[in-house]
Design an enzyme around this catalytic site. Sequence first.
Site, short mmCIF file in Angstrom:
data_model
loop_
_atom_site.label_atom_id
_atom_site.label_comp_id
_atom_site.label_asym_id
_atom_site.label_seq_id
_atom_site.Cartn_x
_atom_site.Cartn_y
_atom_site.Cartn_z
N GLY A 1 -12.43 17.18 -6.93
CA GLY A 1 -11.28 18.07 -6.81
C GLY A 1 -10.39 17.88 -8.02
O GLY A 1 -10.56 18.53 -9.04
N TYR B 1 1.11 0.47 5.57
CA TYR B 1 0.68 0.67 4.18
C TYR B 1 1.17 -0.54 3.41
O TYR B 1 2.36 -0.86 3.44
CB TYR B 1 1.37 1.95 3.69
CG TYR B 1 0.88 2.53 2.40
CD1 TYR B 1 0.03 3.64 2.38
CD2 TYR B 1 1.31 2.01 1.18
CE1 TYR B 1 -0.38 4.21 1.19
CE2 TYR B 1 0.89 2.58 -0.03
CZ TYR B 1 0.05 3.68 -0.01
OH TYR B 1 -0.37 4.25 -1.19
#
Lengths: 543, 543
Positions: free
Chosen positions: A135, A454
């Site tokens: 991408g 995270y």
Amino acid sequence: MDRRSPSASAAGPLPRRSWWGWGTEDRALPDGECADLGALVPGAAGTPLPVPGIADLDMPLSRVTAPPSLGHLVSDAPEDRAGHTYGKAYRDVVRALYGDLRPAPDLVARPRTEREVTDVLDWASGADVAVVPYGAGSSVVGGVEYRAGLHRGVVSMDLTGLDRVLEVDRVSRAARIQAGVLGPALEDQLRPHGLTLRHFPQSFEFSTLGGWLATRAGGHYATLHTHIDDLVESMRVVTPAGVNESLRVPGSGAGPSPDRLFLGSEGTLGVITEAWMRLQDRPGHKASATVFFDGFDTALRAVRAISQSGLHPANCRLLDPGEAALAQVAVGGRSALVLGVESAGRPVDGRLAELVGLARDHGGAPAPAGREDSDTAAGTWRSAFLRMPYLRDALARMSVISETFETACTWDRLPLLVDTVRRELAATVRKTTGSEAMVNCRLTHVYPDGAAPYFTVVAAARRGSEVAMWDDVKAAATQVLGDLGATVTHHHAVGRDHRPGYDRQRPEPFALALRAAKQALDPAGILNPGVLLDPAPRPGATG
Amino acid sequence: MDRRSPSASAAGPLPRRSWWGWGTEDRALPDGECADLGALVPGAAGTPLPVPGIADLDMPLSRVTAPPSLGHLVSDAPEDRAGHTYGKAYRDVVRALYGDLRPAPDLVARPRTEREVTDVLDWASGADVAVVPYGAGSSVVGGVEYRAGLHRGVVSMDLTGLDRVLEVDRVSRAARIQAGVLGPALEDQLRPHGLTLRHFPQSFEFSTLGGWLATRAGGHYATLHTHIDDLVESMRVVTPAGVNESLRVPGSGAGPSPDRLFLGSEGTLGVITEAWMRLQDRPGHKASATVFFDGFDTALRAVRAISQSGLHPANCRLLDPGEAALAQVAVGGRSALVLGVESAGRPVDGRLAELVGLARDHGGAPAPAGREDSDTAAGTWRSAFLRMPYLRDALARMSVISETFETACTWDRLPLLVDTVRRELAATVRKTTGSEAMVNCRLTHVYPDGAAPYFTVVAAARRGSEVAMWDDVKAAATQVLGDLGATVTHHHAVGRDHRPGYDRQRPEPFALALRAAKQALDPAGILNPGVLLDPAPRPGATG
């Protein structure tokens, strides 16, 4: 049909993409700032690693040529091959800085129509050439880097030429969108319709719709529809066995969802070329607030109460003291919870007050001055968030490990998980690098039944051994996540780097099913070999 | 371990399940009431079809016997085999009333442990015996009826012995639940914890968690998490190739979701034995209102505005004039929108007022007397809703076709779809039965991008030809849905009856992948043959 992206033509030429690091070249930190940053980390190198010129590097010769019919689509130019060699993980950036371009693809193909995608796959299937769908290359898990060493050649298929919104259904609030469009160009094309996809991963500027779909990307928003999966009405996927187009409906119970097989397939089953996506009215009402907590565990309980309240905040980001200090949101060892609410049509202040009230009931102290300060805190955090990858690259040049990983687990295990990760990572860094690590944690997404923590690790490494050292740290993290039943990734995908953790958590019957599905759709085994599954043994090359 | 269901022991013995019709025998309408009901439908038969006694029926002899090690699990008693021959579609009920038990399974197996499920599959795989996983048999699409005619024998595997909640995680609001538990027994076991699964399909009393998962069932609630899919944390599925246990996490981006392959697999890939399910606090605040509309199209626009508002009503059920009149919610040719809001912890009146306001802005007239009348209307409708299948059976006995089907499509196509279905169905009924049909429509679920219309067809049939006539009507419906790009089912699954529509809408590459996955997980091809996929050609029987 004018095939130039409307956004590109409106905004003029874009700054040049960095071939070795994050984003655009103009935003990379200059040497002096790299050194200043490195000086903040005990044990960092004194001078930045130089950024090599592509012309100075040894790149393997291209082993394959495309047939004349595809000649206009492909390039073997060194700058194309270099820019498509790696994703943008810390270990990718470091290898590029050291000038290691051994995994470079032989060719970069840039199809501009679905037909051209099919043509490349047809040729590659017959020629035993691996195809790596690409991408915008923001993978941080080795998702776009060929490592199998089995095929006659490798083509990186860059899909950014498929960059248009093809159709907008204002009534149903949906659009048919080509998969290679970058985040900003996508939103530019939806804006005139008053609509937004409202999917904002940290990589937004440098990732594509197709990449989000193939990797089950997570957006910026913290609750409810966190992954791109839920925003999909239907998809078109070109597989070597034919085009898979699912029915465009708001919901269906007809067999297992075809889209859910391709969501997260990471280019191993086919190339996503377009999708009907669910859109939203652009939010006209927004409000945010910051709440401070003395203890992280207290803050976790508050966030859990919020996640189970049914209030669905757009933002609900809990920063631990280290993270909050770095982002200049809080000081003095406090955790900070950034809350945000949005609505297209209705005032949101009442909902924000309810959320802040819940946080206060659970021991939080709202930022004193109300809206203005809170907005400032949220804004400060957001700028830091988008600048983070450039700082990561600057630290990489100073031989400082600066990397993140993320996971998700249920609330009952979350405090133990966060504590264990901190402790094990600090120990591993000490053993591996001899230096002290900074290990910070934030929650990026919250659910009624759990959350996605995270982690950021910063530690000085020994120059020349950065990748090996990081790989040790990452292996320790993967071990902890697996032991505690947390997923190896909540929204960064599997690629090649996460295979050990993925192989451990994936049920074996599902592995059998996935392997069989791949064999049915990609019988020549050319699509992104090594991602999710081991590459199949090669049949005799026929090309 | 006490294996009796707590609910069964608390409530005393349950009324006997009907072997031929919906629900329990005590709630079937007596002959006189059947006749009264039939008299309301022009052209209906004058006397009800008798309900045959099982002892009077020709049932094929059982062709297989289980090995002694499984003897305690299996039964070839006529009442067991008769009760497991069909699901509960109109065409199933009619065939049972006519005493056609040709598709009866040879044996009914009732495993009470996962190990016993595995043992049955192991034996069946080696003996070329088909296994039809059976929750509580409420399929209306031929999902539990063997039709392949290829195997040496057929076992209906009744899973209602797996009926316990095994573990509750109050912190994460989740529970590990055996798949054979019926709706009421499931809620009974969660109630002491203050929790609810909050999944209430119309079949709630007579369907199981495993059945909901295998068929992607839709619950009573109209927005947001409509299908059971979204309530799943993880699942255990026994396949002939091993047990598939997915990781229990609130969210993950690690490859294609394993659960999503089994959700909707309808017993073709494995037998679901348990699942970790997301729960909710029991709602303490509820409010509802009814709004009337002069035109159905006007009402559709109002519902669309509500579905796109982000207000997430628990109930948002739009009844067309025929449906509203039948349910005694509205008269005078008006459509009725029943709105409901719920919350565990927060007052809901404000949200209800916003919803009613939106409906009014789009041309609706709220029921005049406020709360009480609205609650009455909602309550009236709910009782009618639960009684509906018993009325359907009563009408079946009067040779009146009374059946439903449902679909979903995006808002842009919805008005055309509803109009076309009405017109085409009326024409087909006229041609097929010679009588006039009543075709009613309601919306059962709404989404920002579309809705799920649910159609009811009532028409007198010729005695003796009921099934053939209904099949013609259903074929016409399937044709219209396919032509207009609507799904063949939003929440009734595919089974065997929906195969023509499903085969049309399913992308061919996905069919290849699914077939390959089935071959990998069920190499002997014994699991629910003919559902979703054509049965594989038989290998030589080895048993």
